[in-house]
Design an enzyme around this catalytic site. Structure first.
Site, PDB file in Angstrom:
ATOM      1  N   GLU A 175      -6.667   1.679  -3.738  1.00 15.73           N
ATOM      2  CA  GLU A 175      -5.218   1.748  -3.871  1.00 15.73           C
ATOM      3  C   GLU A 175      -4.611   0.355  -4.062  1.00 15.73           C
ATOM      4  OE1 GLU A 175      -3.556   4.682  -1.326  1.00 15.73           O
ATOM      5  OE2 GLU A 175      -1.906   3.393  -0.746  1.00 15.73           O
TER       6      GLU A 175
ATOM      7  N   HIS B  69      -7.943  11.137  -2.510  1.00 15.52           N
ATOM      8  CA  HIS B  69      -7.468   9.843  -2.998  1.00 15.52           C
ATOM      9  C   HIS B  69      -7.188  10.015  -4.487  1.00 15.52           C
ATOM     10  CE1 HIS B  69      -7.270   5.608  -3.919  1.00 15.52           C
ATOM     11  NE2 HIS B  69      -7.449   5.287  -2.651  1.00 15.52           N
TER      12      HIS B  69
ATOM     13  N   ARG C  35      -2.847  10.677   6.024  1.00 19.11           N
ATOM     14  CA  ARG C  35      -3.001   9.297   6.485  1.00 19.11           C
ATOM     15  C   ARG C  35      -2.470   8.336   5.433  1.00 19.11           C
ATOM     16  NH1 ARG C  35      -7.289   5.058   5.480  1.00 19.11           N
ATOM     17  NH2 ARG C  35      -8.090   6.465   3.896  1.00 19.11           N
TER      18      ARG C  35
ATOM     19  N   PHE D 168       0.854  -1.182   0.000  1.00 22.91           N
ATOM     20  CA  PHE D 168       0.000   0.000   0.000  1.00 22.91           C
ATOM     21  C   PHE D 168       0.892   1.236   0.000  1.00 22.91           C
ATOM     22  CE2 PHE D 168      -4.597   0.910   0.781  1.00 22.91           C
ATOM     23  CZ  PHE D 168      -5.103  -0.232   0.199  1.00 22.91           C
TER      24      PHE D 168
ATOM     25  N   HIS E  77     -11.569  11.989   0.049  1.00 22.09           N
ATOM     26  CA  HIS E  77     -11.722  10.631   0.541  1.00 22.09           C
ATOM     27  C   HIS E  77     -11.813  10.539   2.053  1.00 22.09           C
ATOM     28  CE1 HIS E  77     -11.369   6.321   0.427  1.00 22.09           C
ATOM     29  NE2 HIS E  77     -10.224   6.303   1.067  1.00 22.09           N
TER      30      HIS E  77
ATOM     31  N   LEU F  86      -8.754   1.709   8.936  1.00 26.45           N
ATOM     32  CA  LEU F  86      -9.595   0.632   9.477  1.00 26.45           C
ATOM     33  C   LEU F  86      -8.977   0.096  10.761  1.00 26.45           C
ATOM     34  CD1 LEU F  86     -10.507  -1.229   6.161  1.00 26.45           C
ATOM     35  CD2 LEU F  86     -12.086   0.012   7.646  1.00 26.45           C
TER      36      LEU F  86
ATOM     37  N   ARG G 156      -0.648   9.163  -0.914  1.00 27.59           N
ATOM     38  CA  ARG G 156      -1.787   9.718  -1.654  1.00 27.59           C
ATOM     39  C   ARG G 156      -1.662  11.198  -1.954  1.00 27.59           C
ATOM     40  NH1 ARG G 156      -6.541   6.320   1.512  1.00 27.59           N
ATOM     41  NH2 ARG G 156      -5.940   4.368   0.508  1.00 27.59           N
TER      42      ARG G 156
ATOM     43  N   LEU H 279     -14.772   5.070  -5.507  1.00 32.31           N
ATOM     44  CA  LEU H 279     -13.359   4.774  -5.263  1.00 32.31           C
ATOM     45  C   LEU H 279     -12.879   3.564  -6.046  1.00 32.31           C
ATOM     46  CD1 LEU H 279     -10.826   5.288  -3.374  1.00 32.31           C
ATOM     47  CD2 LEU H 279     -11.696   3.356  -2.084  1.00 32.31           C
TER      48      LEU H 279
ATOM     49  N   GLN I  44      -7.873  14.454   2.930  1.00 28.30           N
ATOM     50  CA  GLN I  44      -7.168  13.566   1.998  1.00 28.30           C
ATOM     51  C   GLN I  44      -7.896  13.415   0.665  1.00 28.30           C
ATOM     52  OE1 GLN I  44      -6.451   9.073   2.763  1.00 28.30           O
ATOM     53  NE2 GLN I  44      -4.447  10.063   2.698  1.00 28.30           N
TER      54      GLN I  44
HETATM   55  C1  LIG Z   1     -14.984   4.058  -0.337  1.00 25.56           C
HETATM   56  C2  LIG Z   1     -14.044   3.989   0.839  1.00 25.56           C
HETATM   57  C3  LIG Z   1     -13.061   3.016   0.894  1.00 25.56           C
HETATM   58  C4  LIG Z   1     -12.177   2.970   1.977  1.00 25.56           C
HETATM   59  N1  LIG Z   1     -11.215   2.000   2.009  1.00 25.56           N
HETATM   60  C5  LIG Z   1     -10.389   1.906   3.075  1.00 25.56           C
HETATM   61  C6  LIG Z   1      -9.415   0.855   3.171  1.00 25.56           C
HETATM   62  O1  LIG Z   1      -9.312  -0.001   2.313  1.00 25.56           O
HETATM   63  N2  LIG Z   1      -8.622   0.828   4.279  1.00 25.56           N
HETATM   64  C7  LIG Z   1      -8.715   1.752   5.269  1.00 25.56           C
HETATM   65  O2  LIG Z   1      -7.976   1.663   6.249  1.00 25.56           O
HETATM   66  N3  LIG Z   1      -9.631   2.743   5.197  1.00 25.56           N
HETATM   67  C8  LIG Z   1     -10.470   2.840   4.132  1.00 25.56           C
HETATM   68  N4  LIG Z   1     -11.400   3.849   4.086  1.00 25.56           N
HETATM   69  C9  LIG Z   1     -11.579   4.712   5.253  1.00 25.56           C
HETATM   70  C10 LIG Z   1     -12.314   3.934   6.349  1.00 25.56           C
HETATM   71  O3  LIG Z   1     -13.193   3.010   5.750  1.00 25.56           O
HETATM   72  C11 LIG Z   1     -13.123   4.853   7.241  1.00 25.56           C
HETATM   73  O4  LIG Z   1     -12.308   5.880   7.742  1.00 25.56           O
HETATM   74  C12 LIG Z   1     -13.703   4.067   8.434  1.00 25.56           C
HETATM   75  O5  LIG Z   1     -14.411   2.951   7.971  1.00 25.56           O
HETATM   76  C13 LIG Z   1     -14.579   4.944   9.277  1.00 25.56           C
HETATM   77  O6  LIG Z   1     -15.222   4.150  10.237  1.00 25.56           O
HETATM   78  P1  LIG Z   1     -16.024   4.818  11.433  1.00 25.56           P
HETATM   79  O7  LIG Z   1     -16.477   3.712  12.295  1.00 25.56           O
HETATM   80  O8  LIG Z   1     -15.201   5.893  12.025  1.00 25.56           O
HETATM   81  O9  LIG Z   1     -17.267   5.527  10.722  1.00 25.56           O
HETATM   82  P2  LIG Z   1     -18.387   4.993   9.702  1.00 25.56           P
HETATM   83  O10 LIG Z   1     -18.142   3.623   9.214  1.00 25.56           O
HETATM   84  O11 LIG Z   1     -18.544   6.067   8.703  1.00 25.56           O
HETATM   85  O12 LIG Z   1     -19.680   4.918  10.611  1.00 25.56           O
HETATM   86  C14 LIG Z   1     -20.295   6.074  11.147  1.00 25.56           C
HETATM   87  C15 LIG Z   1     -21.491   5.657  11.988  1.00 25.56           C
HETATM   88  O13 LIG Z   1     -21.978   6.788  12.680  1.00 25.56           O
HETATM   89  C16 LIG Z   1     -23.372   6.845  12.580  1.00 25.56           C
HETATM   90  N5  LIG Z   1     -23.787   8.260  12.660  1.00 25.56           N
HETATM   91  C17 LIG Z   1     -23.262   9.308  12.006  1.00 25.56           C
HETATM   92  N6  LIG Z   1     -23.914  10.436  12.339  1.00 25.56           N
HETATM   93  C18 LIG Z   1     -24.865  10.084  13.242  1.00 25.56           C
HETATM   94  C19 LIG Z   1     -25.872  10.790  13.955  1.00 25.56           C
HETATM   95  N7  LIG Z   1     -26.063  12.110  13.807  1.00 25.56           N
HETATM   96  N8  LIG Z   1     -26.678  10.100  14.789  1.00 25.56           N
HETATM   97  C20 LIG Z   1     -26.535   8.757  14.935  1.00 25.56           C
HETATM   98  N9  LIG Z   1     -25.606   8.043  14.284  1.00 25.56           N
HETATM   99  C21 LIG Z   1     -24.782   8.699  13.448  1.00 25.56           C
HETATM  100  C22 LIG Z   1     -23.703   6.204  11.261  1.00 25.56           C
HETATM  101  O14 LIG Z   1     -25.014   5.695  11.284  1.00 25.56           O
HETATM  102  C23 LIG Z   1     -22.648   5.095  11.188  1.00 25.56           C
HETATM  103  O15 LIG Z   1     -23.117   3.935  11.822  1.00 25.56           O
HETATM  104  C24 LIG Z   1     -12.289   3.922   3.012  1.00 25.56           C
HETATM  105  C25 LIG Z   1     -13.273   4.896   2.960  1.00 25.56           C
HETATM  106  C26 LIG Z   1     -14.131   4.943   1.880  1.00 25.56           C
HETATM  107  C27 LIG Z   1     -15.133   6.052   1.821  1.00 25.56           C
END
Ligand SMILES: Cc1cc2nc3c(=O)[nH]c(=O)nc-3n(C[C@H](O)[C@H](O)[C@H](O)COP(=O)(O)OP(=O)(O)OC[C@H]3O[C@@H](n4cnc5c(N)ncnc54)[C@H](O)[C@@H]3O)c2cc1C
Length: 572
Positions: free
Chosen positions: A247, A234, A384, A118, A349, A390, A281, A244, A232
């Site tokens: 990568e 991407h 990042r 990566f 991203h 993740l 990136r 997306l 960031q």
């Molecule tokens: C397309 C894509 C691909 C990616 N690929 C990778 C990868 O391969 N490797 C990597 O390390 N990272 C990757 N990332 C980044 C990574 O996936 C995210 O940073 C990470 O999953 C975020 O997880 P989280 O639990 O912080 O938030 P999220 O998974 O975004 O979850 C947020 C939660 O908060 C809740 N929520 C939000 N606002 C409210 C509210 N007002 N009231 C109640 N609930 C609320 C939502 O319902 C949801 O359940 C990627 C991101 C994207 C967009």
């Protein structure tokens, strides 16, 4: 009528960070009960869409020190190094634990966990499950969380406010989206795990739900937002949709080519050296913009782009390692990457910044924690590295969850009547928005102006004039937001009302990003200024923390913790 639910810990968000925090909370104390409040069903959280993988040291030719150094260098020396050291140590344990909970990591022929290359990582240390990593990780976490009856889920509940009393957090106010009624979730600690805010920009890989709600909740309650200027891009999004292309395509050996078919990262000096397509990136996104500006882009319906060429990898490798990429190419741009290169361009991203927390996930308000993309625990600094995020959700989700329990054990519940009163007042505010026809402003118009202003002032390249202009535009848009007109008066699943609340949150976050970007007169990581093209450690080696004052956003400086790696020029 305010319905009240009382638990020990309230977790807001059901993505990777929220689920991990909830599991850690119930596992750390057999008595504890956790409410998991989420605006969508947990499996619909943005985590599900992650494709590429999660980083952790797994191979014999790798070390924790190398992972830490790569992360610190990737951050352009703005990460807090004690946090990074903890992160890399916990990372392999967390990914192994996830396997025990059912995550089907891809394997080598000898049965060991397979890892892929990566960007910005010196060796192969990104674990994957083909290119559907987020789906498998989230599924494993969700399934495991269901073993605990003490994790009580409140899906499709939209949190609108933190309940703060006597200087400490006492719970949250939320709308039950199915009925439109207000609810009070009382708890002695709250963990925000609400994800990022990519929707502040017009062109993003982020799902529509990524509107920075948790960051705005904390910001309004008086907590600072840290490192917000670092957004960031991407390098490889599909033109038009912003979908997306992971990568991992470059990790598996893909090339970037310009209109002349040249591998420009090899032909010209963009600072990525031998790493070429496996550079970080920020640098690759800038290289693509420079190629386009030099007239070597390819013209398309949605502006100019460059090519991501996978054709030399062969059908077998693409089908076994990158099946989802093939599906996305065929479905969304009509291109089969086995035969033709994919059109791609840089796309917003990820937010490096977020709610300012310490290594425990604790914020400046007693009992309030944050983890995952909505937090800035400070392992990402100015940029990042892909696949660290993740893992960050697991490592710091777990730590925040366990610390929230510790805090809850030693603190009182707070006064219920006063907490209810706050939720009733919040309900009245929201009621005044619902179906309020009198205002002349439309949600879509303000959102559109915010997004295009963010692109012009806070894009891949930034400059004082446009950044200041964006700050002014956002301040005006906030004024216009007060005059919003809504049509839908219904209570059941009033999506217009939710969109209005999300827009209010995004305006706060966008302004924090713009104000911090205008102030940082240097280039570092994801923040590239045309008018201050180099990094300036003497004047800017600190975090900026944005506070919300009555007069507008106020910036404060916070020291960067340096333990082992002194800042040096960042080249690859
Ligand atoms: C397309 C894509 C691909 C990616 N690929 C990778 C990868 O391969 N490797 C990597 O390390 N990272 C990757 N990332 C980044 C990574 O996936 C995210 O940073 C990470 O999953 C975020 O997880 P989280 O639990 O912080 O938030 P999220 O998974 O975004 O979850 C947020 C939660 O908060 C809740 N929520 C939000 N606002 C409210 C509210 N007002 N009231 C109640 N609930 C609320 C939502 O319902 C949801 O359940 C990627 C991101 C994207 C967009």
């Amino acid at each position: 009528m305010v319905e009240t639910y009382t638990h020990d810990v309230i977790v807001v968000g059901g993505g990777a960070a929220g689920l991990r925090a909830a599991i850690a909370a119930v596992e750390s104390d057999p008595q504890i009960s956790v409410a998991m409040v989420s605006k969508v069903y947990p499996m619909r959280s943005h985590t599900v869409s992650a494709e590429g993988g999660a980083a952790a040291v797994a191979r014999e030719d790798d070390t924790l020190e190398m992972h830490a150094y790569d992360t610190v260098k990737g951050s352009d020396f703005l990460a807090d190094q004690h946090t990074v050291e903890y992160f890399v140590e916990e990372a392999p344990k967390e990914l192994t634990r996830l396997e025990h909970w059912g995550c089907p990591w891809s394997r080598n022929d000898d049965g060991s966990v397979a890892t892929r290359a990566f960007g910005g990582m010196t060796t192969k240390r990104t674990w994957y499950a083909t290119d559907k990593v987020g789906f498998h990780m989230l599924h494993s976490l969700f399934q495991h969380s269901m073993r605990f009856e003490r994790i009580v889920r409140y899906d499709e509940n939209f949190v609108t406010q933190l309940v703060i009393d006597d200087g400490a957090v006492r719970g949250v106010a939320a709308i039950d989206m199915r009925t439109g009624e207000m609810r009070l979730f009382r708890g002695r600690a709250v963990v925000l795990a609400t994800g990022g805010a990519g929707k502040c920009f017009p062109f993003t890989t982020n799902g529509n739900i990524k509107t920075g709600d948790g960051m705005a909740l904390a910001y309004r309650a008086g907590v600072g937002l840290k490192d917000m200027e670092f957004v960031q891009y991407h390098p490889t999004g599909l033109p038009g949709t912003g979908i997306l292309i992971t990568e991992a395509t470059r990790g598996e050996g893909g090339y970037l080519r310009n209109a002349d078919g040249e591998r420009f990262l090899v032909e010209r000096d963009y600072g990525v050296g031998q790493k070429a397509e496996l550079g970080p990136r920020d640098m690759i996104s800038r290289a693509i913009i420079q190629e386009i500006e030099a007239g070597r882009g390819i013209k398309g319906r949605y502006g100019e782009f460059v090519h991501l060429d996978l054709t030399h990898l062969g059908e077998d490798k693409i089908d076994s390692r990158l099946p989802f990429v093939r599906e996305l190419g065929r479905t969304y741009v009509g291109v089969d990457p086995v035969r033709e290169p994919l059109p791609i361009r840089p796309v917003v991203h990820y937010m490096m910044g977020g709610v300012d927390t310490d290594i425990d996930g604790a914020t400046s308000i007693p009992g309030l924690y944050a983890a995952g993309e909505c937090a800035s625990v400070s392992i990402n600094g100015a940029n990042r590295l892909g696949s660290n995020s993740l893992t960050e959700c697991l490592v710091f989700g777990a730590r925040a969850g366990a610390n929230a329990v510790r805090h809850a054990a030693g603190s009182a519940e707070g006064d219920e009547a006063r907490a209810r009163q706050q939720v009733e007042d919040e309900g009245a505010r929201i009621e005044s928005l619902r179906g309020r026809k009198k205002g002349g402003e439309r949600i879509a118009a303000i959102r559109h102006e915010m997004q295009s202003s963010m692109e012009s002032g806070c894009g891949v390249y930034r400059e004082q004039g446009p950044a200041d202009e964006t700050c002014r535009t956002l301040a005006q848009l906030k004024g216009r937001y007060a005059d919003l007109g809504l049509d839908d008066e219904s209570k059941v699943f009033n999506t217009e009302l939710i969109a209005a609340l999300e827009l209010g949150n995004m305006l706060e976050i966008a302004e924090a990003v713009a104000v911090a970007a205008a102030k940082r007169q240097e280039s570092r990581g994801g923040h590239a200024r045309r008018d201050f093209a180099t990094r300036d450690d003497e004047s800017f080696l600190f975090h900026q923390v944005v506070h919300r004052d009555a007069a507008g956003p106020r910036l404060e400086r916070k020291d960067v913790r340096i333990t082992r790696w002194q800042p040096e020029e960042r080249k690859y």
